[in-house]
Design a protein around this motif. Sequence first.
Motif, mmCIF file in Angstrom:
data_model
loop_
_atom_site.group_PDB
_atom_site.id
_atom_site.type_symbol
_atom_site.label_atom_id
_atom_site.label_comp_id
_atom_site.label_asym_id
_atom_site.label_seq_id
_atom_site.Cartn_x
_atom_site.Cartn_y
_atom_site.Cartn_z
ATOM 1 N N ASP A 126 -2.337 -5.217 10.911
ATOM 2 C CA ASP A 126 -2.886 -4.844 9.613
ATOM 3 C C ASP A 126 -1.812 -4.741 8.543
ATOM 4 O O ASP A 126 -2.122 -4.554 7.364
ATOM 5 C CB ASP A 126 -3.616 -3.494 9.717
ATOM 6 N N TYR A 167 -2.598 -4.956 0.295
ATOM 7 C CA TYR A 167 -4.032 -4.831 0.026
ATOM 8 C C TYR A 167 -4.217 -4.768 -1.487
ATOM 9 O O TYR A 167 -3.746 -3.851 -2.150
ATOM 10 C CB TYR A 167 -4.616 -3.613 0.739
ATOM 11 N N TRP A 179 -11.846 -6.235 -2.790
ATOM 12 C CA TRP A 179 -10.684 -5.881 -1.982
ATOM 13 C C TRP A 179 -10.211 -7.145 -1.260
ATOM 14 O O TRP A 179 -11.001 -7.840 -0.609
ATOM 15 C CB TRP A 179 -11.022 -4.824 -0.937
ATOM 16 N N ARG A 207 -6.911 -8.856 1.232
ATOM 17 C CA ARG A 207 -5.734 -8.664 2.071
ATOM 18 C C ARG A 207 -4.834 -9.880 1.875
ATOM 19 O O ARG A 207 -5.295 -11.028 1.927
ATOM 20 C CB ARG A 207 -6.126 -8.529 3.539
ATOM 21 N N CYS A 263 -6.640 -4.919 -4.938
ATOM 22 C CA CYS A 263 -7.943 -4.646 -5.526
ATOM 23 C C CYS A 263 -8.035 -5.435 -6.835
ATOM 24 O O CYS A 263 -7.042 -5.579 -7.557
ATOM 25 C CB CYS A 263 -8.104 -3.159 -5.802
#
Lengths: 113, 116
Positions: B86, B90, B34, B36, B92
Amino acid sequence: AQTVTQSQPEMSVQEAETVTLSCTYDTSESDYYLFWYKQPPSRQMILVIRQEAYKQQNATENRFSVNFQKAAKSFSLKISDSQLGDAAMYFCAYSWSFNKFYFGSGTKLNVKP
Amino acid sequence: EAEVAQSPRYKITEKSQAVAFWCDPISGHATLYWYRQILGQGPELLVQFQDESVVDDSQLPKDRFSAERLKGVDSTLKIQPAELGDSAMYLCASSLVAGGGQETQYFGPGTRLLVL
């Protein structure tokens, strides 16, 4: 600490011409791997080309080639015969252990028709 | 061609709410990552799994972020409570094995999170 630096936030190239994107990295390791990834707008990142540090020969993939200078810790990407579809963000990445990737901040490539 | 799947693609939430992202790696890939990605920056690793075990979560803000990969296949990343900072993409990714750094990582399309 491993760091990857891309000093060109944005570049432009005319269609059919050649452009070179720069990348430098810092490491104390001797065996490692370098990658260039392409991230088109709103699409996933895809691998463009990879280079093993123990190989002296520069990697090539069709119109994409690298200039790997291990002593200078430099890893540039050359795109020949640029096409409109090459427009994207390009990220340089370094990896050596457990496949942990360190990415640069990216270079946005614009291709002009 | 097999791809990494992620959902949702976009998520808008208010601060202090909980959000969750899902990732399904390429079949047979033991390693899942993962990342960011803040706008204008490169991806930064949050957590890496080898099968169901965490290999690296040194950059995961553990007071609010959690990740799991219970059966060693798909994975969930959770943020609770979400904060304005945040807001990011994101990503993966998956690879066959962790190895010595040579494995290509394959990325999903990402989840773009906006925290209001």
